[in-house]
Scaffold this active site. Structure first.
Site, short mmCIF file in Angstrom:
data_model
loop_
_atom_site.label_atom_id
_atom_site.label_comp_id
_atom_site.label_asym_id
_atom_site.label_seq_id
_atom_site.Cartn_x
_atom_site.Cartn_y
_atom_site.Cartn_z
CG ASP A 48 -22.44 68.53 -47.32
OD1 ASP A 48 -23.24 67.75 -47.83
OD2 ASP A 48 -21.78 68.28 -46.30
CG ASP A 89 -27.17 65.25 -47.05
OD1 ASP A 89 -26.33 64.85 -46.23
OD2 ASP A 89 -28.37 65.40 -46.78
CD GLU A 92 -24.98 60.73 -46.05
OE1 GLU A 92 -24.86 60.50 -44.85
OE2 GLU A 92 -25.91 61.40 -46.52
CG HIS A 141 -21.25 65.53 -40.31
ND1 HIS A 141 -20.89 64.81 -41.43
CD2 HIS A 141 -22.53 65.88 -40.50
CE1 HIS A 141 -21.92 64.76 -42.26
NE2 HIS A 141 -22.94 65.40 -41.73
CG ASP A 142 -24.12 62.39 -40.12
OD1 ASP A 142 -24.41 63.48 -39.60
OD2 ASP A 142 -24.29 62.13 -41.33
O1 ISL Z 1 -26.78 60.31 -38.76
C1 ISL Z 1 -27.21 59.24 -39.10
C2 ISL Z 1 -27.44 58.21 -38.13
O2 ISL Z 1 -27.24 58.72 -36.90
C3 ISL Z 1 -27.45 58.88 -40.47
O3 ISL Z 1 -28.52 58.01 -40.59
C4 ISL Z 1 -27.67 60.11 -41.30
O4 ISL Z 1 -28.89 60.67 -40.99
C5 ISL Z 1 -27.68 59.77 -42.75
O5 ISL Z 1 -26.44 59.22 -43.01
C6 ISL Z 1 -27.89 61.00 -43.60
O6 ISL Z 1 -26.97 61.98 -43.26
C7 ISL Z 1 -26.93 63.18 -43.97
O7 ISL Z 1 -28.19 63.77 -44.14
C8 ISL Z 1 -28.85 64.25 -42.98
C9 ISL Z 1 -27.95 65.08 -42.07
O8 ISL Z 1 -28.56 65.24 -40.83
C10 ISL Z 1 -26.60 64.44 -41.88
O9 ISL Z 1 -25.77 65.28 -41.12
C11 ISL Z 1 -26.04 64.19 -43.25
O10 ISL Z 1 -24.73 63.70 -43.22
C12 ISL Z 1 -30.00 65.07 -43.46
O11 ISL Z 1 -29.55 66.04 -44.38
#
Ligand code: ISL
Ligand code: CA
Length: 553
Positions: A98, A199, A254, A327-328
């Site tokens: 990541d 990310d 992402e 994981h989100d």
């Molecule tokens: O989790 C989300 C909605 O509940 C998404 O909007 C998420 O915040 C977005 O996809 C970005 O995610 C990534 O960056 C974030 C981190 O918290 C997430 O775990 C990661 O996957 C900030 O780094």
């Protein structure tokens, strides 16, 4: 169609805190993963996406990095990381890391220097602005609630944070920032890793000079104001030209805010940017005006339409990634299926979709044993910063009633997918000998790997079987995709390869269905229900039945 190893891989996402703890501190770690390498090999996956393991104060569980060159001590050491990488490679499994470079932690050295005074070499590593009329510089709100600007009392200026206030956004306009990030890329690639999951990469170029946003809802705010900024392609291409192109690696970005009409700008090979994106359009289904805790109804056909649209828009010139959870977001069997009466059928049906649709499949840890969403009794038991921040904003400071909020948390909160992996039914599910950092899902006494491995008919066995069926099957991997039906929650498509073609039939509802076969001769190759009658003209499908046929004529 160019063939590439990463198109043929089956990807598996490890959320390191929750995978396997080796030293009884309740936190998953690198030695824990090493102890499960044979498991990963047995499952048959050949590409791991490892969540962040760098030094971090863990405001957002590692997505707030304070040192890109060090392993967080709770996960282990650099020597253990090297051991992990070697262990994976020895088993023919690749590893992508990541890369979180839209922002750092506020405890990163760069930010500490940047915030020390108004006038220092690191000041413009981040976005510092004066307030307007006694408030923040503009009306942007953060992904995790509240203003996207934080006032720094000392200097009287605000800094930008699209996520929590402990995640200040880096200023990519500054060439020194870009050089520092390229050094990070080189460091890890020289170790021999096989690529990066980047990310929130479409967020790295900001729309200056930070005018107010006018958006009807959160998704529009992300797409029109935060994502796809004016220099995003310049920055990604620069990483490609200066670093990435020199390695045989894969990159997946992402992609919040990337749509079917902008995706190819990131991943078309002639752009020299990324190989794939994790598009999030389907993951954002059900998001209301204020995001995921403002739940709106949607239908399963909305998911199908999104997958189909992305295939149509991308697959001639680029390559999709197919995933249904991470994981989100919620557990796939709970979000898209029926995790009560038909957990086995749903988990295996979605496995069939993941592994037979066109694109590189990504399995999130625990899906291969059908892990489900969880309901903790009170908000105190939750850990996720997104859940806790919005609880404060909507329930404590706002007028949403607690029950409505908790309903949304049970549906979509991120801790649903972060409960520890359920290895067996012993204390703490075999995850740890200590107290897990986040409560287990109490259903681990029923749902766990050991229970699955004791039966030939199990979700785990189904995944394993389908992964091995897919492996090396170029007709299935590269074959054309033709959708025959998506109505009435009956999803039917063909994959047409050079030699073999397949027909996939998914009955995506808790009721029977009928389907008239378009072929006279077919051979059943995969099924999630027992006792399929010999091919007959009209199929009688049971709830959540998933069938894959080889088409003979
Ligand atoms: O989790 C989300 C909605 O509940 C998404 O909007 C998420 O915040 C977005 O996809 C970005 O995610 C990534 O960056 C974030 C981190 O918290 C997430 O775990 C990661 O996957 C900030 O780094
Ligand atoms: Ca540990």
């Amino acid at each position: 169609m160019n063939k590439n190893w990463w198109k043929e891989s089956v990807m598996y996402q490890i959320y390191p805190r929750s995978f396997k703890d080796s030293n009884a501190d309740g936190i998953g770690d690198i030695q824990g993963i090493i102890s499960k390498l044979d498991y990963l090999q047995d499952l048959g996956v050949d590409l791991i996406w490892l969540g962040p393991i760098y030094d971090s104060p863990n405001d957002d569980n590692g997505y707030d990095i304070s040192d890109y060159y060090n392993i967080h001590p709770e996960f282990g050491t650099m020597a253990e990381f090297d051991e992990l990488l070697a262990g994976l490679h020895a088993r023919g499994i690749k590893l992508i890391m990541d890369l979180v470079v839209n922002h750092t932690s506020d405890e990163h050295e760069w930010f500490e220097k940047s915030s020390a005074s108004i006038d220092n070499d690191y000041r413009d590593y981040y976005f510092w602005r004066d307030g307007v009329n006694g408030g923040p510089p503009n009306n942007w709100t953060s992904f995790f609630g509240g203003s996207a600007w934080q006032l720094d009392e000392k200097s009287g200026q605000y800094y930008l944070h699209l996520f929590t206030k402990k995640q200040p956004d880096l200023n990519w306009e500054n060439p020194k920032v870009r050089q520092d990030i390229k050094n990070v890329l080189k460091f890890w690639l020289d170790k021999g890793i096989d690529g990066f999951r980047m990310d929130v990469i479409p967020l790295i170029s900001k729309r200056l000079p930070f005018q107010d946003a006018e958006a009807r809802n959160f998704s529009e705010l992300v797409e029109k104001y935060y994502s796809n900024g004016p220099k995003v392609h310049q920055y990604i291409n620069e990483m490609y030209e200066d670093v990435l192109q020199h390695y045989d690696i894969m990159t997946v970005g992402e992609g919040p805010g990337i749509s079917t009409s902008t995706a190819l700008n990131y991943i078309s090979p002639d752009r020299r940017e990324l190989n794939m994106i994790f598009q999030l359009e389907h993951m954002f289904l059900g998001f209301g005006e204020k995001g995921k805790f403002d739940q709106q109804p949607y239908e399963l056909v909305d998911l199908l339409n999104i997958l189909i649209n992305w295939d149509e828009a991308i697959s001639e010139k680029g390559w999709n990634n197919i995933f249904l959870d991470n994981h989100d977001f919620a557990r796939l069997v709970s979000r898209w299926g029926n995790d009560r009466e038909y957990r086995y059928e749903c988990a295996t049906l979605f496995a069939t979709l993941l592994l037979t649709f066109r694109g590189t499949p990504c399995i999130y840890q625990g899906s291969e044993i059908g892990m489900t969403n969880v309901k903790f009794d009170s908000i105190e038991e939750y850990n996720d910063v997104e859940t806790l921040n919005f609880y404060q904003e909507f329930v404590v400071d706002g007028d949403m009633d607690e029950a409505t909020f908790m309903k949304a948390v049970y549906k979509e909160g991120r801790d649903n997918v972060r409960t520890p992996f359920q290895w067996n039914d012993s204390d703490s599910a075999g995850f740890t000998d200590g107290k897990p950092w986040l409560k287990l899902n109490p259903n681990y006494d029923q749902i766990n790997l050991e229970a699955d491995q004791a039966h030939s008919k199990s979700i785990f066995a189904f995944y394993k079987n389908l992964i091995s069926f897919r492996k090396g099957n170029e007709d299935l991997i590269y074959g054309d995709l033709k959708v025959l039906q998506k109505e009435d929650n009956l999803f039917i498509y063909e994959r047409r390869g050079e030699q073999d073609s397949y027909l996939v039939i998914l009955n995506m509802k808790s009721a029977n269905a009928k389907y008239k076969l378009p072929h006279s001769k077919i051979e059943l190759v995969q099924s999630n229900c027992d006792g399929f009658p010999n091919p007959i003209e009209v199929l009688h499908l049971r709830p959540w039945e998933a069938l894959v046929f080889k088409i003979i004529e």
